[in-house]
Scaffold this motif. Structure first.
Motif, PDB file in Angstrom:
ATOM      1  N   LEU A 131       0.828  -1.220   0.000  1.00  4.50           N
ATOM      2  CA  LEU A 131       0.000   0.000   0.000  1.00  4.50           C
ATOM      3  C   LEU A 131       0.856   1.262   0.000  1.00  4.50           C
ATOM      4  O   LEU A 131       0.405   2.336  -0.417  1.00  4.50           O
ATOM      5  N   LYS A 162       0.116   5.282   0.246  1.00  2.02           N
ATOM      6  CA  LYS A 162      -1.338   5.446   0.326  1.00  2.02           C
ATOM      7  C   LYS A 162      -1.839   5.196   1.758  1.00  2.02           C
ATOM      8  O   LYS A 162      -2.967   5.507   2.094  1.00  2.02           O
ATOM      9  N   LEU A 163      -0.953   4.591   2.580  1.00  2.00           N
ATOM     10  CA  LEU A 163      -1.388   4.130   3.913  1.00  2.00           C
ATOM     11  C   LEU A 163      -0.577   4.780   5.027  1.00  2.00           C
ATOM     12  O   LEU A 163       0.645   4.943   4.907  1.00  2.00           O
ATOM     13  N   LEU A 222      -6.385  -3.964   0.345  1.00  2.00           N
ATOM     14  CA  LEU A 222      -5.735  -4.478  -0.875  1.00  2.00           C
ATOM     15  C   LEU A 222      -6.760  -5.044  -1.852  1.00  2.00           C
ATOM     16  O   LEU A 222      -6.526  -5.070  -3.058  1.00  2.00           O
TER      17      LEU A 222
END
Ligand code: 13P
Ligand code: SF4
Length: 350
Positions: free
Chosen positions: A18, A21-22, A320
């Motif tokens: 990720l 984005k995380l 995900l």
């Protein structure tokens, strides 16, 4: 069943996939298995600030529900906040709801012009609805590390302040600001007082709430550790009873406690009055000092303990797959006034 090592690998692999984005945030009271894989660990104020500044699309908040809700209120459009355990509540947040607050406001309006003479201040350990009430009435939120600045901001603006819901944080902060006992009254939502006239004379009205974890620390504990360890330094969280805070050498937020212990000289002996996962981690990370809980047996926050690696792994694998498990959403009509209360806090602390 997956082993703890397997869960950790799943989490680390999902985090890698990720990427930016995380953002995984964790409160200091989280289990080590969570604290170790988080991108950032902090106290409530630091976590609120991090959430407000985050560029990540997904903020996974490992803590209790009001913290994730605060992050969701401060999030930008399109950002998603998720909590691995939606059942992670907080004793303090459960001690006040909007209906009780409306009832108190209504009753107090019999003896004062509440809209002009009473300013509400809510500890962040409250629901979004309570924050929205406070924000809608010109008030602000505070955390344990911003309570002094926010209460001082509030008493300059209003003849009276309604501090919700932690009576002990309120009283400990009032002491720092030199507000005398006679100017403080307690509001018991379960037994609202019949005679409201005395409330008119007060500067500070405290909601009768307390954290079940921090009430466990008692003055006898301070006396016991001082007898046993004559050189001990006692450091406690401001959610502790005022009788305990008065006997302590230091009082401060979770991050303040960590900083003080970490920066102290080798050989210092510390008795710490806060949730035990933090204390146990501090003891492990400071082998050159002696660090132990002020209470015996030490108290744990059952809500903070809920989140396990498997819960975090489940949220990350959901992301995900394009799902959003544990998403925390606050409707706009609640989020807007709640955000105003949070922004007033962020402005008050600079
Ligand atoms: P901090 O703001 O010190 O992190 O405290 C939060 C909390 O819930 C303490 O019980
Ligand atoms: Fe809430 Fe107390 Fe747990 Fe902090 S320790 S999250 S105030 S129940």
């Amino acid at each position: 069943m997956t082993s703890a090592g397997g869960e950790r690998d799943r989490v680390l692999e999902a985090k890698e996939r990720l990427g930016r984005k995380l953002l995984v945030l964790a409160h200091h009271y989280q289990r080590d298995e969570i604290a170790e894989v988080a991108d950032f660990r902090g106290d409530s104020l630091e976590l609120a600030r991090r959430a407000a500044q985050a560029a990540a699309q997904y903020i996974v908040f490992c803590g209790v529900h009001f913290m994730a809700e605060t992050a969701a209120i401060l999030a930008r459009p399109g950002q998603r906040v998720l909590i691995p355990r939606e059942d992670a509540g907080c004793f303090l947040a459960h001690s006040v709801d909007r209906v009780q607050l409306l009832d108190a406001w209504d009753r107090l309006s019999a003896v004062m012009d509440v809209e002009r003479e009473l300013l509400p201040v809510a500890y962040v350990n409250t629901t979004a609805e309570v924050k929205a009430f406070v924000g809608g009435h010109g008030g602000a939120c505070c955390t344990s590390s911003s309570a002094k600045e926010v209460l001082s901001w509030a008493i300059k603006r209003s003849p009276r302040v309604f501090f919700i819901p932690d009576q002990y944080l309120g009283r400990n902060t009032a002491r720092l600001l030199g507000i005398p006992e006679e100017e403080i009254a307690l509001w018991d939502p379960h037994h609202p007082p019949q005679d409201l006239a005395p409330f008119k004379e007060k500067r500070l009205i405290l909601w009768r709430g307390a954290c079940n974890v921090h009430v466990r620390f008692l003055p006898e504990d301070v006396e016991r550790v001082r007898r046993k360890h004559p050189r001990v330094r006692v450091i406690v969280h401001p959610e502790c009873r005022p009788e305990v805070a008065k006997l302590a050498d230091e009082v401060g937020s979770t991050s303040y406690i960590i900083r003080k212990v970490t920066e102290s000289t080798p050989g210092t002996v510390w008795a710490v009055g806060t949730e035990h996962r933090l204390v146990a981690r501090l003891a492990k990370e400071n082998p050159d000092k002696t660090v132990f809980s002020l209470a015996d047996p030490p108290p744990y926050c059952s809500y903070m303990s809920l989140t396990r690696l498997s819960d975090l792994a489940r949220v990350l694998s959901g992301l995900l797959k394009g799902k959003e498990p544990g998403r925390v959403e606050v409707p706009g009509e609640i989020a807007d006034p709640a955000r105003a209360a949070l922004e007033r806090m962020l402005e008050a602390v600079g």
